[in-house]
Design an enzyme around this catalytic site. Structure first.
Site, mmCIF file in Angstrom:
data_model
loop_
_atom_site.group_PDB
_atom_site.id
_atom_site.type_symbol
_atom_site.label_atom_id
_atom_site.label_comp_id
_atom_site.label_asym_id
_atom_site.label_seq_id
_atom_site.Cartn_x
_atom_site.Cartn_y
_atom_site.Cartn_z
ATOM 1 N N GLU A 59 0.647 -1.268 -0.145
ATOM 2 C CA GLU A 59 0.006 0.118 0.136
ATOM 3 C C GLU A 59 0.844 1.271 0.115
ATOM 4 O O GLU A 59 1.911 1.111 0.640
ATOM 5 C CB GLU A 59 -0.998 -0.069 1.376
ATOM 6 N N LYS A 128 -9.617 1.667 -2.204
ATOM 7 C CA LYS A 128 -9.725 1.197 -1.067
ATOM 8 C C LYS A 128 -11.299 1.590 -0.656
ATOM 9 O O LYS A 128 -11.827 2.629 -0.595
ATOM 10 C CB LYS A 128 -8.816 1.716 -0.044
ATOM 11 N N CYS A 169 -5.521 -3.049 3.107
ATOM 12 C CA CYS A 169 -5.244 -2.726 4.277
ATOM 13 C C CYS A 169 -6.271 -3.025 5.318
ATOM 14 O O CYS A 169 -6.909 -3.879 5.646
ATOM 15 C CB CYS A 169 -4.445 -1.367 4.523
#
Length: 293
Positions: A59, A128, A169
């Site tokens: 990331e 995301k 994440c």
């Protein structure tokens, strides 16, 4: 003995044509974007020479992780970093999961992963979905929603006959997302991440293993290397987890490449042995894929 030797060779051949060698690129991310890209180039090249078919970066691999940096490092698409990744994929004839980068679209910023095929074409992207707004008293506070806009699309792509899903994440914490990707055909879910020195030791391995068992998929979590001098220190420890929840491989703290061998037959075997997805009590509960409504 000849028959046994031939049989073993044949099994090895079948495995070689079905197996996908995956490389987690654990680079040390610093403040110089060009240096970050050069490190990525070196390690992706190393992975390609080792026979990897897919390489994944962490990331925010082109930018230090921090709310104060994202606007400064953000790029439109196409831009410097996606042009670089396209060229790198084409040069090494490899699929590249571009970790994530701060993406600028109009007046909005997204935390976005672009995926490239071996010809250098963008085949999909993932923004995301779940933004990390957390506050652990006395330890860490973070509000990604102060900077980023959340994504709205669930993303999958295929290499050989294996289907890959993507999360970034904090998306790892949401089992519902993994279940929807499994329902859409995922055999592997990849999470480029930057877990830190607080959340990493508490949750990193636990969550990777939990999502693998929940969805009966391989989970690969790719982290940056650890830099103790950084403002936000990565936990590192890139992980590969089997569909049974076993840790297959774990990277250390240093920069390098972490390899995971992925086999569709292993996924199918686990699902046949413990068929949880056909045993769900959908008359009592259900995870709904909104796109199928």
């Amino acid at each position: 003995s000849f028959k046994l030797s031939y049989y073993n060779e044949y099994k090895s051949y079948l495995r070689s044509i079905s197996m996908v060698k995956f490389a987690g690129i654990q680079i040390n991310v610093g403040k110089c974007k060009q240096t970050n890209l050069e490190k990525a180039s070196q390690l992706v090249g190393e992975a390609a020479k080792a026979g990897a078919l897919v390489a994944c970066l962490p990331e925010c691999f082109n930018s230090p992780y921090g709310l104060q940096y994202f606007a400064q490092y953000a790029e439109p698409i196409p831009g410097q970093t996606t042009d670089f990744l396209s060229s790198l994929a084409r040069e090494h004839q490899i699929h590249i999961i571009g970790g994530s980068i701060p993406e600028r679209e109009g007046n909005k910023l997204y935390n976005t992963c672009y995926v490239f095929d071996p010809t250098g074409q963008i085949i999909t992207k993932f923004r995301k979905i779940h933004l990390a707004d957390i506050s652990i008293p006395g330890k860490i506070t973070n509000r990604e929603s102060d900077v980023f806009t959340p994504g709205r699309d669930i993303t999958l792509f295929t290499v050989k006959d294996m289907t890959f899903g993507l999360g970034i994440c904090y998306d790892l914490r949401f089992s519902e997302l993994a279940h929807v990707m499994r329902d859409r055909g995922a055999h592997v879910i990849v999470y480029p991440s930057v877990y830190n020195m607080v959340t990493g030791p508490l949750y990193w391995e636990l969550l990777c293993r939990a999502r693998a068992v929940d969805a009966q998929v391989y989970v690969v979590g790719v982290e940056p290397a650890r830099d103790p001098t950084a403002g936000y220190v990565s936990w590192a420890h890139t992980l590969g987890v089997s569909p049974t929840g076993e840790v297959i491989v774990e990277g250390g703290e240093e920069e390098g490449v972490v390899y995971v061998e992925l086999e569709k037959g292993v996924v199918e075997g686990v699902r046949a042995s413990i068929p949880t997805f056909t045993q769900k009590r959908r008359d009592l509960y259900e995870v709904v894929d909104v796109a199928k409504r």
